[in-house]
Design a protein around this motif. Structure first.
Motif, mmCIF file in Angstrom:
data_model
loop_
_atom_site.group_PDB
_atom_site.id
_atom_site.type_symbol
_atom_site.label_atom_id
_atom_site.label_comp_id
_atom_site.label_asym_id
_atom_site.label_seq_id
_atom_site.Cartn_x
_atom_site.Cartn_y
_atom_site.Cartn_z
ATOM 1 N N THR A 62 0.861 -1.191 0.007
ATOM 2 C CA THR A 62 -0.152 0.024 0.023
ATOM 3 C C THR A 62 0.839 1.138 0.134
ATOM 4 O O THR A 62 0.399 2.501 -0.144
ATOM 5 C CB THR A 62 -0.984 0.048 1.198
ATOM 6 O OG1 THR A 62 -0.006 -0.154 2.406
ATOM 7 C CG2 THR A 62 -2.009 -1.232 1.069
ATOM 8 N N LEU A 63 2.088 1.098 0.059
ATOM 9 C CA LEU A 63 3.158 2.292 0.233
ATOM 10 C C LEU A 63 3.559 2.717 -1.145
ATOM 11 O O LEU A 63 4.211 3.452 -1.453
ATOM 12 C CB LEU A 63 4.110 2.000 1.068
ATOM 13 C CG LEU A 63 3.721 2.015 2.382
ATOM 14 C CD1 LEU A 63 5.027 1.620 3.523
ATOM 15 C CD2 LEU A 63 3.098 3.090 3.096
ATOM 16 N N VAL A 64 3.090 2.044 -2.200
ATOM 17 C CA VAL A 64 3.291 2.718 -3.553
ATOM 18 C C VAL A 64 2.744 4.058 -3.778
ATOM 19 O O VAL A 64 1.533 4.125 -3.482
ATOM 20 C CB VAL A 64 2.587 1.599 -4.643
ATOM 21 C CG1 VAL A 64 2.660 2.318 -5.939
ATOM 22 C CG2 VAL A 64 3.188 0.226 -4.466
ATOM 23 N N LYS A 65 3.892 4.859 -4.081
ATOM 24 C CA LYS A 65 3.164 6.376 -4.110
ATOM 25 C C LYS A 65 3.151 6.857 -5.332
ATOM 26 O O LYS A 65 3.649 7.994 -5.839
ATOM 27 C CB LYS A 65 4.090 7.127 -3.380
ATOM 28 C CG LYS A 65 3.782 6.699 -1.829
ATOM 29 C CD LYS A 65 4.654 7.871 -0.760
ATOM 30 C CE LYS A 65 4.412 7.523 0.509
ATOM 31 N NZ LYS A 65 4.606 8.360 1.466
ATOM 32 N N GLN A 66 2.331 6.107 -6.434
ATOM 33 C CA GLN A 66 2.026 6.821 -7.808
ATOM 34 C C GLN A 66 0.856 6.134 -8.327
ATOM 35 O O GLN A 66 0.597 4.995 -7.942
ATOM 36 C CB GLN A 66 3.167 6.269 -8.629
ATOM 37 C CG GLN A 66 3.468 4.890 -8.905
ATOM 38 C CD GLN A 66 4.665 4.474 -9.802
ATOM 39 O OE1 GLN A 66 5.604 5.703 -9.849
ATOM 40 N NE2 GLN A 66 4.818 3.571 -10.439
ATOM 41 N N ILE A 93 -1.410 13.233 -6.098
ATOM 42 C CA ILE A 93 -2.065 11.870 -5.888
ATOM 43 C C ILE A 93 -3.358 12.017 -4.789
ATOM 44 O O ILE A 93 -4.151 11.359 -5.078
ATOM 45 C CB ILE A 93 -1.006 10.974 -5.203
ATOM 46 C CG1 ILE A 93 0.143 10.617 -6.004
ATOM 47 C CG2 ILE A 93 -1.636 9.786 -4.658
ATOM 48 C CD1 ILE A 93 1.244 9.785 -5.663
ATOM 49 N N TRP A 94 -3.220 12.817 -3.903
ATOM 50 C CA TRP A 94 -3.818 13.060 -2.832
ATOM 51 C C TRP A 94 -5.266 13.600 -3.511
ATOM 52 O O TRP A 94 -6.424 13.166 -3.110
ATOM 53 C CB TRP A 94 -3.343 14.087 -1.784
ATOM 54 C CG TRP A 94 -4.133 14.489 -0.456
ATOM 55 C CD1 TRP A 94 -4.423 13.664 0.343
ATOM 56 C CD2 TRP A 94 -4.832 15.633 -0.291
ATOM 57 N NE1 TRP A 94 -5.310 14.264 1.375
ATOM 58 C CE2 TRP A 94 -5.656 15.636 0.672
ATOM 59 C CE3 TRP A 94 -4.843 16.932 -1.109
ATOM 60 C CZ2 TRP A 94 -6.268 16.504 1.276
ATOM 61 C CZ3 TRP A 94 -5.782 17.790 -0.465
ATOM 62 C CH2 TRP A 94 -6.538 17.719 0.448
ATOM 63 N N SER A 107 -5.020 7.243 1.916
ATOM 64 C CA SER A 107 -4.205 6.405 1.188
ATOM 65 C C SER A 107 -2.674 6.751 1.466
ATOM 66 O O SER A 107 -2.287 7.335 2.449
ATOM 67 C CB SER A 107 -4.333 6.966 -0.406
ATOM 68 O OG SER A 107 -3.873 8.247 -0.635
ATOM 69 N N ALA A 108 -1.862 5.965 0.763
ATOM 70 C CA ALA A 108 -0.373 6.226 0.951
ATOM 71 C C ALA A 108 0.397 7.713 1.041
ATOM 72 O O ALA A 108 1.039 7.896 1.559
ATOM 73 C CB ALA A 108 0.289 5.259 0.238
ATOM 74 N N ALA A 109 -0.763 8.291 0.114
ATOM 75 C CA ALA A 109 -0.335 9.840 -0.064
ATOM 76 C C ALA A 109 -0.927 10.519 1.165
ATOM 77 O O ALA A 109 -0.370 11.914 1.276
ATOM 78 C CB ALA A 109 -0.734 10.442 -1.224
ATOM 79 N N GLY A 110 -1.631 10.145 2.087
ATOM 80 C CA GLY A 110 -2.197 10.863 3.059
ATOM 81 C C GLY A 110 -3.732 10.695 3.178
ATOM 82 O O GLY A 110 -4.315 10.104 2.433
ATOM 83 N N THR A 111 -4.334 11.586 3.861
ATOM 84 C CA THR A 111 -5.815 11.683 4.061
ATOM 85 C C THR A 111 -6.567 12.812 3.301
ATOM 86 O O THR A 111 -5.886 13.847 3.720
ATOM 87 C CB THR A 111 -6.186 11.450 5.437
ATOM 88 O OG1 THR A 111 -5.656 10.467 6.171
ATOM 89 C CG2 THR A 111 -7.925 11.466 5.539
ATOM 90 N N THR A 112 -7.541 12.564 2.386
ATOM 91 C CA THR A 112 -8.272 13.830 1.701
ATOM 92 C C THR A 112 -8.921 14.616 2.603
ATOM 93 O O THR A 112 -9.100 14.337 3.828
ATOM 94 C CB THR A 112 -8.844 13.500 0.683
ATOM 95 O OG1 THR A 112 -10.188 12.546 1.272
ATOM 96 C CG2 THR A 112 -8.168 12.474 -0.344
ATOM 97 N N GLU A 113 -9.151 15.889 2.291
ATOM 98 C CA GLU A 113 -10.386 16.611 3.013
ATOM 99 C C GLU A 113 -11.570 16.010 2.845
ATOM 100 O O GLU A 113 -11.687 15.340 2.095
ATOM 101 C CB GLU A 113 -10.254 18.143 2.172
ATOM 102 C CG GLU A 113 -9.114 18.746 2.280
ATOM 103 C CD GLU A 113 -9.277 19.928 1.345
ATOM 104 O OE1 GLU A 113 -10.259 20.447 1.055
ATOM 105 O OE2 GLU A 113 -8.049 20.808 1.441
#
Length: 161
Positions: free
Chosen positions: A29-33, A48-49, A123-129
């Motif tokens: 899950t740490l794939v950042k693309q 990404i976010w 997601s791996a990129a962070g949490t959305t608003e």
């Protein structure tokens, strides 16, 4: 063997083995693309976010297309899509709850839960608003399967009349 572990080479081997075992336990899950709508690969965490947020906001706020379904076989005549859609439009969750004898205070509590519903995507990129969700049942709610079954039950009753 124990003497070899005391040497610098032995310590390097132990560290290497531990590192490999740790890596093997990691989830992917740490794939950042990810790809955007146009197929372009995004690697910037902020982009990404935003892509995840846009994707889920669209997914959770649109009604699914109602294509032609497969008719029932056997003793029951196949239900025509137009008839089903008319019946479905007439059946609303709140009306269905009341028709099944659910007390008004529970209907109102459920309406409050669904009014101004908001969610976030992690997601791996962070949490959305947070963004609004206006279609479907709440995902992960213990109440959703009951509400779905209640709605389907009323729909089946209307269609089979």
């Amino acid at each position: 063997m124990y003497e070899e572990l005391e040497t610098k080479e032995g310590q390097k081997k132990i560290y290497k083995i531990a590192k490999e075992r740790n890596r093997a336990t990691k989830d992917l899950t740490l794939v950042k693309q990810i790809k955007d709508k146009n197929g372009k690969i995004l690697t910037d965490p902020d982009k990404i976010w935003m892509q995840w947020k846009e994707y889920y906001e669209e997914l959770l706020n649109q009604e699914n297309p109602r294509g032609t379904g497969v008719g029932m076989e056997g003793e029951v005549d196949p239900i025509r899509e137009a008839e089903l859609m008319i019946e479905f439009r007439e059946v609303r969750l709140w009306r269905s709850m009341r028709s099944k004898g659910v007390k008004e205070k529970y209907v109102r509590m459920t309406q409050d839960m669904y009014r101004d519903a908001r969610t976030r995507v992690r997601s791996a990129a962070g949490t959305t608003e947070a963004f609004s969700v206006s279609a479907g049942f709440h995902q992960g709610s213990a109440l959703s399967p009951y509400l779905f079954n209640l709605l389907i039950d009323v729909l089946v009753e209307k269609v089979t009349k």
